[in-house]
Structures are given as structure tokens and as C-alpha cells.
Motif scaffolding. Structure first.
Motif, mmCIF file in Angstrom:
data_model
loop_
_atom_site.group_PDB
_atom_site.id
_atom_site.type_symbol
_atom_site.label_atom_id
_atom_site.label_comp_id
_atom_site.label_asym_id
_atom_site.label_seq_id
_atom_site.Cartn_x
_atom_site.Cartn_y
_atom_site.Cartn_z
ATOM 1 N N GLN A 295 0.829 -1.354 0.015
ATOM 2 C CA GLN A 295 -0.033 0.015 0.094
ATOM 3 C C GLN A 295 0.657 1.157 -0.124
ATOM 4 O O GLN A 295 0.686 2.020 -0.744
ATOM 5 N N ALA A 296 2.012 1.227 1.037
ATOM 6 C CA ALA A 296 2.703 2.383 0.830
ATOM 7 C C ALA A 296 3.547 2.663 -0.442
ATOM 8 O O ALA A 296 3.244 3.812 -0.834
ATOM 9 N N LYS A 297 3.859 1.705 -1.131
ATOM 10 C CA LYS A 297 4.651 1.629 -2.603
ATOM 11 C C LYS A 297 3.747 2.107 -3.451
ATOM 12 O O LYS A 297 4.204 2.973 -4.226
ATOM 13 N N SER A 298 2.680 1.507 -3.362
ATOM 14 C CA SER A 298 1.313 2.047 -4.481
ATOM 15 C C SER A 298 1.352 3.585 -4.363
ATOM 16 O O SER A 298 1.223 4.368 -5.394
ATOM 17 N N VAL A 299 1.121 4.049 -3.235
ATOM 18 C CA VAL A 299 0.749 5.460 -2.980
ATOM 19 C C VAL A 299 1.866 6.514 -3.258
ATOM 20 O O VAL A 299 1.842 7.174 -4.017
ATOM 21 N N GLN B 181 5.687 10.411 -7.011
ATOM 22 C CA GLN B 181 6.991 10.339 -7.264
ATOM 23 C C GLN B 181 7.719 10.274 -5.982
ATOM 24 O O GLN B 181 8.720 10.786 -5.754
ATOM 25 N N PHE B 182 7.278 9.264 -5.087
ATOM 26 C CA PHE B 182 7.951 9.036 -3.932
ATOM 27 C C PHE B 182 8.230 10.083 -3.124
ATOM 28 O O PHE B 182 9.172 10.134 -2.163
ATOM 29 N N HIS B 183 7.343 10.922 -2.894
ATOM 30 C CA HIS B 183 7.259 12.229 -2.028
ATOM 31 C C HIS B 183 6.925 11.699 -0.618
ATOM 32 O O HIS B 183 5.542 11.587 -0.825
ATOM 33 N N VAL B 184 7.670 11.445 0.275
ATOM 34 C CA VAL B 184 7.150 10.885 1.521
ATOM 35 C C VAL B 184 6.023 11.545 2.220
ATOM 36 O O VAL B 184 4.896 11.062 2.834
ATOM 37 N N LYS B 185 6.239 12.916 2.248
ATOM 38 C CA LYS B 185 5.203 14.046 2.927
ATOM 39 C C LYS B 185 3.882 13.687 2.281
ATOM 40 O O LYS B 185 2.710 13.624 2.922
ATOM 41 N N VAL B 186 3.807 13.665 0.922
ATOM 42 C CA VAL B 186 2.462 13.538 0.238
ATOM 43 C C VAL B 186 1.875 12.257 0.525
ATOM 44 O O VAL B 186 0.564 12.060 0.679
ATOM 45 N N ALA B 187 2.577 11.131 0.499
ATOM 46 C CA ALA B 187 2.083 9.761 0.519
ATOM 47 C C ALA B 187 1.448 9.744 2.141
ATOM 48 O O ALA B 187 0.456 9.157 2.261
ATOM 49 N N ASP C 206 -3.002 14.233 -5.367
ATOM 50 C CA ASP C 206 -3.049 15.389 -5.605
ATOM 51 C C ASP C 206 -4.001 16.471 -4.536
ATOM 52 O O ASP C 206 -3.392 17.369 -4.521
ATOM 53 N N GLN C 207 -4.826 15.720 -3.894
ATOM 54 C CA GLN C 207 -5.462 16.523 -2.868
ATOM 55 C C GLN C 207 -4.463 16.677 -1.513
ATOM 56 O O GLN C 207 -4.218 17.743 -0.885
ATOM 57 N N ALA C 208 -3.608 15.774 -1.347
ATOM 58 C CA ALA C 208 -2.646 15.662 -0.229
ATOM 59 C C ALA C 208 -1.433 16.804 -0.509
ATOM 60 O O ALA C 208 -1.160 17.730 0.232
ATOM 61 N N GLN C 209 -1.236 16.947 -1.962
ATOM 62 C CA GLN C 209 -0.305 17.922 -2.528
ATOM 63 C C GLN C 209 -0.881 19.307 -2.240
ATOM 64 O O GLN C 209 -0.173 20.209 -1.712
ATOM 65 N N ALA C 210 -2.081 19.463 -2.378
ATOM 66 C CA ALA C 210 -2.654 20.711 -2.233
ATOM 67 C C ALA C 210 -2.851 21.311 -0.700
ATOM 68 O O ALA C 210 -2.557 22.390 -0.365
ATOM 69 N N LEU C 211 -3.062 20.015 0.092
ATOM 70 C CA LEU C 211 -2.934 20.612 1.518
ATOM 71 C C LEU C 211 -1.783 20.742 1.936
ATOM 72 O O LEU C 211 -1.514 21.858 2.980
ATOM 73 N N LEU C 212 -0.636 20.058 1.621
ATOM 74 C CA LEU C 212 0.463 20.471 1.935
ATOM 75 C C LEU C 212 1.024 21.953 1.569
ATOM 76 O O LEU C 212 1.637 22.799 2.130
ATOM 77 N N ALA C 213 0.635 22.243 0.384
ATOM 78 C CA ALA C 213 0.920 23.445 -0.187
ATOM 79 C C ALA C 213 0.426 24.513 0.668
ATOM 80 O O ALA C 213 0.982 25.604 0.709
ATOM 81 N N GLY C 214 -0.889 24.302 1.057
ATOM 82 C CA GLY C 214 -1.583 25.382 1.882
ATOM 83 C C GLY C 214 -1.159 25.438 3.369
ATOM 84 O O GLY C 214 -1.212 26.365 4.033
ATOM 85 N N ALA C 215 -0.354 24.522 3.900
ATOM 86 C CA ALA C 215 0.056 24.155 5.016
ATOM 87 C C ALA C 215 1.449 24.727 5.097
ATOM 88 O O ALA C 215 2.160 24.491 6.043
ATOM 89 N N GLY C 216 2.277 25.197 4.183
ATOM 90 C CA GLY C 216 3.415 25.555 4.229
ATOM 91 C C GLY C 216 4.632 24.512 4.220
ATOM 92 O O GLY C 216 5.467 24.479 4.726
ATOM 93 N N GLY C 217 3.883 23.290 3.759
ATOM 94 C CA GLY C 217 4.806 21.930 3.705
ATOM 95 C C GLY C 217 4.887 21.409 5.055
ATOM 96 O O GLY C 217 5.344 20.228 5.103
#
Length: 293
Positions: A248-252, A257-263, A274-285
């Protein structure tokens, strides 16, 4: 005479030591490097607190040194990209004698004040940049030239030296004195003076990366997986943070692109990458802030 150059009174017969005693002398003396850094903790803390807002505002980490000190600066700068995905163009190091001095000693280069200033100015330092000036003696002309140029450009200067009242420390906005004293081999500051500088640099750059949300707890979640070892590490970190199994971890991770934060955010919040990436962007990483959103 500088402490770092003064012959040690403890090991005057060093060349007569049997190997086991020689090893003990060299190893035991390294503990003084840790003690020196610990005593400088308030100065290190002040430097981190001064540097963090500048780096968060887009500044760069610039390192300047000669010989061992310069090579330690290069080492710290190049390791930030694979460890924290820190942009290489925002961690630059200059070394007395040029890039070739990383591998071959360039005698006399450290004595050139003007070249130190010129090499630093070639990086176009600005107000948000943080410049680390490294010199065991604390009086290396090349480094002092760079220091004055950096201050003139409005950059924050952090001087790191191994002698009390060293110009590199007293003339920088943030002075850090790692008082390691005499060396087992007289004047060989590649020994515990260098060790203390390495510890201090590790501490400063790591603390800055933590402050920039490059970790989640104590997990290295913003690494750049550029080889098989780091890809496996990304999978293990994701599993540890989320409780997901390996598949499951590898699939996500493959979806981002193996960005651990996003996963981590995607798995824990059960959303798309994509939603996770947007949340992180809004949270300053920040993973914590993204998870709380």
C-alpha cells in the motif's frame, strides 16, 4: 599562540605509544569536541533563530572556508539535497583555492583576503542569505574577506571558529566559538576542531530543516529518493508514519514520485495524492498542519 596551535602537554611522547594507546589518545580526545559544541549551544541557538526567518523568506545557505573547514562546508551543503530535497542552488559553498581544493591542498589560497571577498560577491549575496564563515583559527584572511563582503551585502553572517576572541566570530553577527583547545597532534585541526565544526554544522542545518517542516516528528519525510536505498527508505518511512503495509505504501508513493510527505497525508486522510499535495502547499509544507486541515 592560538590554543588550536599550542602543543598538547598530555601527549609529548605520542610517537612512542603502542598502537592501542595511540588509538585511545586519538579517540578519547574527540569527546572534547562534543563538550565544546555543547558549551556553544546558546550561540548555536541564537544563530538558528536568526537564520530561520531569512531562509523561510527564500534565502540561501552559503558556506565559506579554507582547508578542512572549507571542505566541511562543502559537505554540509551537498548533503542537504538528498536528505531534505533542499534545492542545490540554495546551498552553495566556496573554498579557498577553488573547487579543486576539495581534493588537493592549494597552499597560500587561504591568505588572499581579496579573493575571499570576490568569491563571495560572485554568488550575489542578498539580505535573506545566511553565510557561514568557517575557520578553526578564526583569522583566516580568505574567510575574513568573505565575511566583510557578506556583511556589506546585508547577508546574515555566522562565524564559526575554534579559538576564543577569534575575528571570524567577533566580526560576524552570530559568532560561535567551539573552544576545542590543543590537538593531540599539535596544530592538526582536522582532528577535534574539525569534528566540532562538523557537529555544529549538522546541528544548525538540521535544525533549520526541521523548522522548515522537512520532518514529521523525527522522520525524514522530505528526502529525495535518488537510488534504491533511498526508495526503500521512503517506503519504510511511509509505513512507519501511517501503519500501511509495504504494498500500500509503495503504491501511493509511486503516484507522487515517492514524495513521502504527500504519501503520508494521502494515506492518513484517505485522499488522493493530488489533494494531499494541495493540502501541504496550503500548510507551508507542514505534515502536521496538513493532517489537521
Amino acid at each position: 599562540m592560538l590554543k588550536t596551535e599550542t602543543p598538547s602537554t598530555q601527549h609529548a611522547q605520542l610517537d612512542l605509544y603502542p598502537t592501542d594507546q595511540l588509538v585511545a589518545a586519538l579517540v578519547d580526545d574527540q569527546f572534547r569536541a562534543v563538550d565544546a559544541v555543547r558549551l556553544a549551544s546558546p550561540q548555536i541557538t541564537a544563530a538558528i533563530n536568526a537564520a530561520l526567518p531569512r531562509i523561510a523568506a527564500g534565502g540561501r545557505l552559503l558556506y565559506v572556508g579554507a582547508g578542512t573547514s572549507g571542505r566541511l562546508g562543502v559537505l554540509d551543503s551537498v548533503e542537504l539535497n538528498p536528505t531534505f530535497s533542499w534545492p542545490p542552488e540554495r546551498a552553495l559553498a566556496i573554498l579557498a583555492g577553488g573547487a579543486g581544493a576539495m581534493f588537493t591542498a592549494v597552499e597560500g589560497a587561504e591568505d588572499d583576503v581579496a579573493q575571499g571577498a570576490a568569491d563571495l560577491l560572485a554568488l550575489l549575496p542578498q539580505g535573506h542569505d545566511v553565510v557561514f564563515l568557517l575557520a578553526a583559527s578564526g583569522a583566516t584572511p580568505y574567510v575574513l574577506g568573505a565575511l566583510r563582503a557578506a556583511r556589506g551585502a546585508g547577508a546574515l553572517t555566522v562565524g564559526i571558529a575554534n579559538n576564543v576572541d577569534a575575528p571570524v566570530a567577533t566580526q560576524a553577527q552570530c559568532g560561535i566559538v567551539l573552544d576545542t583547545g590543543t590537538e593531540v597532534i599539535s596544530g592538526s585541526t582536522r582532528l577535534k576542531a574539525g569534528t566540532a565544526q562538523k557537529i555544529a554544522l549538522n546541528t544548525i542545518s538540521s535544525a533549520l530543516m526541521v523548522g522548515l517542516h522537512k520532518t514529521y516528528g523525527n522522520l525524514m519525510v522530505d528526502l529525495k529518493p535518488t537510488n534504491a536505498k533511498l526508495i526503500l527508505r521512503a517506503v519504510k518511512l511511509t509505513m512507519h508514519a501511517t501503519g500501511a503495509d509495504e504494498a500500500q505504501a509503495k503504491s501511493v508513493l509511486e503516484q507522487c514520485q515517492f514524495h513521502v510527505k504527500v504519501a503520508i497525508v494521502a494515506l492518513l486522510k484517505k485522499i488522493t495524492t493530488d489533494q494531499a499535495q494541495a493540502l501541504l502547499a496550503g500548510a507551508g509544507g507542514s505534515v502536521r498542519s496538513a493532517l489537521a486541515a
